[in-house]
Design a protein around this motif. Structure first.
Motif, short mmCIF file in Angstrom:
data_model
loop_
_atom_site.label_atom_id
_atom_site.label_comp_id
_atom_site.label_asym_id
_atom_site.label_seq_id
_atom_site.Cartn_x
_atom_site.Cartn_y
_atom_site.Cartn_z
N ASN A 256 0.82 -1.27 0.00
CA ASN A 256 -0.05 0.06 0.03
C ASN A 256 0.91 1.17 -0.10
O ASN A 256 0.64 2.23 -0.73
N PHE A 257 1.82 1.25 0.90
CA PHE A 257 2.84 2.34 0.93
C PHE A 257 3.46 2.60 -0.19
O PHE A 257 3.63 3.76 -0.76
N LEU A 258 4.17 1.37 -0.78
CA LEU A 258 4.86 1.70 -2.20
C LEU A 258 4.10 2.35 -3.32
O LEU A 258 4.52 3.13 -4.13
N ALA A 259 2.82 1.81 -3.24
CA ALA A 259 1.79 2.08 -4.52
C ALA A 259 1.51 3.75 -4.20
O ALA A 259 1.71 4.40 -5.16
N TYR A 260 1.12 3.98 -3.09
CA TYR A 260 1.08 5.63 -2.84
C TYR A 260 2.47 6.34 -2.98
O TYR A 260 2.17 7.40 -3.59
N LYS A 261 3.41 5.81 -2.56
CA LYS A 261 4.86 6.45 -3.09
C LYS A 261 4.60 6.96 -4.18
O LYS A 261 5.16 7.91 -5.00
N GLU A 262 4.74 5.91 -5.36
CA GLU A 262 4.66 5.94 -6.97
C GLU A 262 3.87 6.95 -7.23
O GLU A 262 3.91 7.83 -7.88
N ALA A 263 2.52 6.83 -6.88
CA ALA A 263 1.26 7.71 -7.21
C ALA A 263 1.69 9.28 -6.96
O ALA A 263 1.40 10.01 -7.74
N ILE A 264 2.17 9.32 -5.71
CA ILE A 264 2.51 10.89 -5.17
C ILE A 264 3.80 11.36 -5.88
O ILE A 264 3.63 12.55 -6.42
N ASN B 137 8.55 13.33 -2.46
CA ASN B 137 8.94 11.83 -2.05
C ASN B 137 8.47 11.48 -0.72
O ASN B 137 8.73 12.09 0.21
N LEU B 138 7.43 10.56 -0.85
CA LEU B 138 6.69 10.17 0.30
C LEU B 138 7.66 9.71 1.49
O LEU B 138 7.18 10.26 2.63
N PRO B 139 8.52 9.07 1.50
CA PRO B 139 9.25 8.72 2.55
C PRO B 139 9.73 9.77 3.43
O PRO B 139 9.94 9.89 4.55
N SER B 140 10.21 11.02 2.64
CA SER B 140 10.67 12.22 3.31
C SER B 140 9.31 12.73 4.08
O SER B 140 9.63 13.53 5.14
N LEU B 141 8.11 12.51 3.46
CA LEU B 141 7.02 13.27 4.26
C LEU B 141 6.50 12.40 5.06
O LEU B 141 5.65 12.97 6.05
N TYR B 142 6.58 11.25 5.26
CA TYR B 142 5.89 10.30 5.98
C TYR B 142 6.51 9.30 6.81
O TYR B 142 7.34 8.36 5.82
N GLN B 143 6.96 9.40 8.12
CA GLN B 143 7.76 8.35 8.45
C GLN B 143 6.97 7.57 9.73
O GLN B 143 6.94 8.14 10.90
N ARG C 168 -5.51 7.54 2.98
CA ARG C 168 -6.34 8.64 2.45
C ARG C 168 -5.94 10.14 3.38
O ARG C 168 -5.74 11.08 2.91
N GLU C 169 -6.58 9.73 4.60
CA GLU C 169 -6.47 10.89 5.51
C GLU C 169 -5.13 11.31 5.76
O GLU C 169 -4.91 12.52 5.85
N GLN C 170 -4.28 10.48 5.78
CA GLN C 170 -2.93 10.98 5.97
C GLN C 170 -2.09 11.68 4.61
O GLN C 170 -1.53 12.65 4.81
N LEU C 171 -2.50 11.20 3.56
CA LEU C 171 -2.29 11.84 2.45
C LEU C 171 -2.58 13.34 2.53
O LEU C 171 -1.83 14.11 2.07
N GLU C 172 -3.95 13.51 2.63
CA GLU C 172 -4.39 15.07 2.82
C GLU C 172 -3.71 15.87 3.94
O GLU C 172 -3.46 16.83 3.93
N SER C 173 -3.48 15.05 5.01
CA SER C 173 -2.61 15.78 6.01
C SER C 173 -1.14 16.06 5.96
O SER C 173 -0.64 17.24 6.36
N ILE C 174 -0.69 15.42 5.49
CA ILE C 174 0.82 15.44 5.06
C ILE C 174 1.07 16.57 3.69
O ILE C 174 2.29 16.94 3.54
N ILE C 175 0.13 16.49 2.84
CA ILE C 175 0.02 17.55 1.63
C ILE C 175 -0.89 18.32 1.81
O ILE C 175 -1.95 18.13 1.16
N PRO C 176 -0.84 19.31 2.68
CA PRO C 176 -2.03 20.30 2.98
C PRO C 176 -2.77 20.99 1.77
O PRO C 176 -3.85 21.47 1.64
N ASP C 177 -1.74 21.01 0.65
CA ASP C 177 -2.43 21.92 -0.47
C ASP C 177 -2.69 21.14 -1.58
O ASP C 177 -2.93 21.68 -2.60
N LEU C 178 -3.18 19.96 -1.03
CA LEU C 178 -3.61 19.13 -2.13
C LEU C 178 -4.89 19.12 -2.62
O LEU C 178 -6.02 19.30 -1.84
#
Length: 186
Positions: free
Chosen positions: A25-33, A40-46, A53-63
């Protein structure tokens, strides 16, 4: 765990309960982002938690909404590339194997049908369930996956044993009337 009553229905969750899908799941999100936002998702989310999806919106607030939808679409389309990163949770499979001859084994998942079937086929688990319920089955209703499955199959909450790893889903099972003693937190 011993389930004595053969009239009991065993209802299993998929992600995190039967199959560990967090890394895929993480790797698929990483590629999509990376494709949509060039981030780079690993630099945003540790975290050791499942990426959602909720975390996606919280780590990229301007999404923007269309970007979020595009990320989800790409994530779903590339997920199959990471199936080898998924793993069967052996202790859950042992429970299923132990009771599959005497009890009805049911899948109730928040996964979409296509992804769930892809995982089940990849791990040769397609035929172990008497009934399968996917997100599309109850998505437009104000009802949990377990409540939907019990209503559809006309199962009394006292005759359902739930296998789940997510705290919120366990709370939903209890709200659906399933006794706490009938909920196995895996």
């Amino acid at each position: 765990m011993e389930i004595l009553n053969e009239k009991v229905f065993l209802i299993f969750d998929l992600d995190g309960t039967l199959i560990d899908t967090d890394e895929a799941n993480f790797l698929a999100y990483k590629e999509a982002i990376q494709q949509v936002k060039n981030l780079n998702l690993p630099s945003l989310y540790q975290s050791t938690e499942r990426f959602t999806r909720e975390q996606l919106e919280s780590i990229i607030p301007d999404l923007k909404l269309h970007e979020s939808e595009e990320i989800i679409d790409i994530k779903n389309n590339v997920y199959n590339k990471y199936l080898q990163k998924t793993k069967i949770i052996i202790s859950t499979l042992e429970i299923i194997n132990k009771y599959s001859k005497t009890h009805q084994i049911i899948l109730a998942t928040n996964s979409h049908k296509q992804k769930a079937n892809l995982l089940l086929e990849y791990h040769n688990l397609s035929t172990i369930f008497k009934h399968k319920f996917f997100k599309e089955d109850y998505n437009n209703q104000e009802i949990s996956k377990f409540k939907y499955a019990m209503d559809y199959l006309k199962i009394s909450p006292n005759l359902a044993v739930i296998f789940e790893n997510d705290k919120l889903e366990i709370e939903q099972a209890q709200l659906a009337g399933i006794p706490a003693k009938n909920i196995v937190n895996l």
